[in-house]
Structure formats: C-alpha cells, structure tokens
Design a protein around this motif. Sequence first.
Motif, short mmCIF file in Angstrom:
data_model
loop_
_atom_site.label_atom_id
_atom_site.label_comp_id
_atom_site.label_asym_id
_atom_site.label_seq_id
_atom_site.Cartn_x
_atom_site.Cartn_y
_atom_site.Cartn_z
N PRO A 1 14.81 54.95 -23.72
CA PRO A 1 15.96 54.55 -22.90
C PRO A 1 15.60 53.66 -21.70
O PRO A 1 16.43 52.88 -21.25
N MET A 2 14.36 53.75 -21.22
CA MET A 2 13.98 52.89 -20.10
C MET A 2 13.98 51.41 -20.50
O MET A 2 14.08 50.54 -19.65
N GLY B 1 18.52 45.55 -15.31
CA GLY B 1 19.35 46.61 -14.72
C GLY B 1 20.00 47.50 -15.77
O GLY B 1 20.66 48.47 -15.44
N ALA B 2 19.81 47.17 -17.06
CA ALA B 2 20.45 47.94 -18.14
C ALA B 2 19.65 49.17 -18.55
O ALA B 2 20.21 50.12 -19.08
N GLY B 3 18.35 49.17 -18.29
CA GLY B 3 17.51 50.32 -18.68
C GLY B 3 17.70 51.48 -17.71
O GLY B 3 18.42 51.37 -16.71
N THR B 4 17.03 52.58 -17.99
CA THR B 4 17.19 53.78 -17.16
C THR B 4 16.15 53.87 -16.05
O THR B 4 16.18 54.82 -15.27
N GLU C 1 20.81 49.10 -30.23
CA GLU C 1 21.78 47.99 -30.23
C GLU C 1 21.23 46.80 -29.44
O GLU C 1 21.44 45.64 -29.81
N ASP C 2 20.53 47.08 -28.34
CA ASP C 2 19.91 46.00 -27.56
C ASP C 2 18.87 45.27 -28.40
O ASP C 2 18.75 44.04 -28.32
N ASP D 1 13.19 45.44 -19.47
CA ASP D 1 13.92 46.06 -20.57
C ASP D 1 14.27 45.00 -21.62
O ASP D 1 14.05 43.81 -21.41
N VAL D 2 14.81 45.46 -22.74
CA VAL D 2 15.14 44.55 -23.84
C VAL D 2 16.21 43.54 -23.44
O VAL D 2 16.06 42.35 -23.74
N PRO D 3 17.29 43.94 -22.75
CA PRO D 3 18.25 42.91 -22.32
C PRO D 3 17.61 41.85 -21.41
O PRO D 3 18.01 40.67 -21.47
#
Length: 188
Positions: A83-84, A30-33, A89-90, A39-41
């Motif tokens: 950004p997706m 849910g952190a990506g765009t 930082e991630d 996503d990385v998280p």
Amino acid sequence: MSVAKSNNKRKWWKEAVVYQIYPASFLDSGAGTRPGWGDVPGITSKIDYLRDLGVDIVWLSPIYKSPQADMGYDISDYKDVDPMYGTLEDVDHLISELKKRNMKLMMDLVVNHTSDHHAWFLESRSSLDNPKRDWYIWKKPRMDADGTRAPPNNWSQILGEANSAWTYDAQTGEYYLALFTPEQPDLN
C-alpha cells in the motif's frame, strides 16, 4: 535465409534503453500510504519525461507487499502491491500508459528468498513434517563438545547484523538459511 542475414536482424531487447526506478525514492504523488516515499502514481506521472529521455523499458524495483526489512526485497505477498506504493489498479494504469507510448515495464522479481512473514515460510516453519518444510533450507543444529547448539556451518550473512547465515527457530529446533537477513529466509 543465410545465417549472416538472420544475425543482422535488430532485436529490440538488445538495443532498448532500460531505466531502473527505485520506487521509494523516485516521486511521491501523495497517493501512497507513506508520506515522503515514492509510489506508482508518481512514476506514472513521469512517463513522458522518461520517454523524452529515450527510455524504452522501465525496470521497477520490488513494489510487492513487504514488511520492508530490506526495502521490499523481503516479499510477503507476490500477488499484491504494498500500500505504500499504491494499488494493483495503479500498476494497471502504469502499464496502460507505458503501452500507449510503446514502452515496456520490467518488474524486479525476487525468487531467491521471501519474507519471514510470507505464508509459505509460516507454513514451512509450523512443523518438521509440513508439506512446505522443504520449500526452504532447514538444517539441524551442530552440537559442540559441551553440548552447546551451533549453526550447521560457518556460512556468513551478506547483509544484516548477524554473522551467521543461519537463524535458529526455537519452535522446530532447527536453523533456516537466510543469506541476506534473518527476515529473508532462502527458498530451496
């Protein structure tokens, strides 16, 4: 030390378990765009699971900035994360968490071609005498008996809808080689 003894020494890179992750389909935190895309998280949240599977190295398919003509293999910026998938930082956090578990990260790096949106290609395409012109493979058109322009040779594309691996650039009047898709010009 004899040759036999030195050959018996174990090498981590010969025995490591490598697990490739295609980030778009792995886990959406849910952190990506882009909702519904991994996503990385999401990857970071599964490190303990991967460690429990016996994974030593996480091999990450491209997460660099990209217009996504070929799921990230068309990189437009090698210095930033799309950004997706998250942020730099991630990625730093992912590396830190892997390190805590004695795991490694291997980033998939595409060096055969870039995106047609990459700054290098935009410069290369800007004129016949641009200093970056020869960073890509450019050729003059072949002309048939009727004077009709044709690609330099009969090379075919590996991916994409076009038959020819050559894409015509009206601005400079030459073709550039793009073996995968027209959006992925080959580096020279």
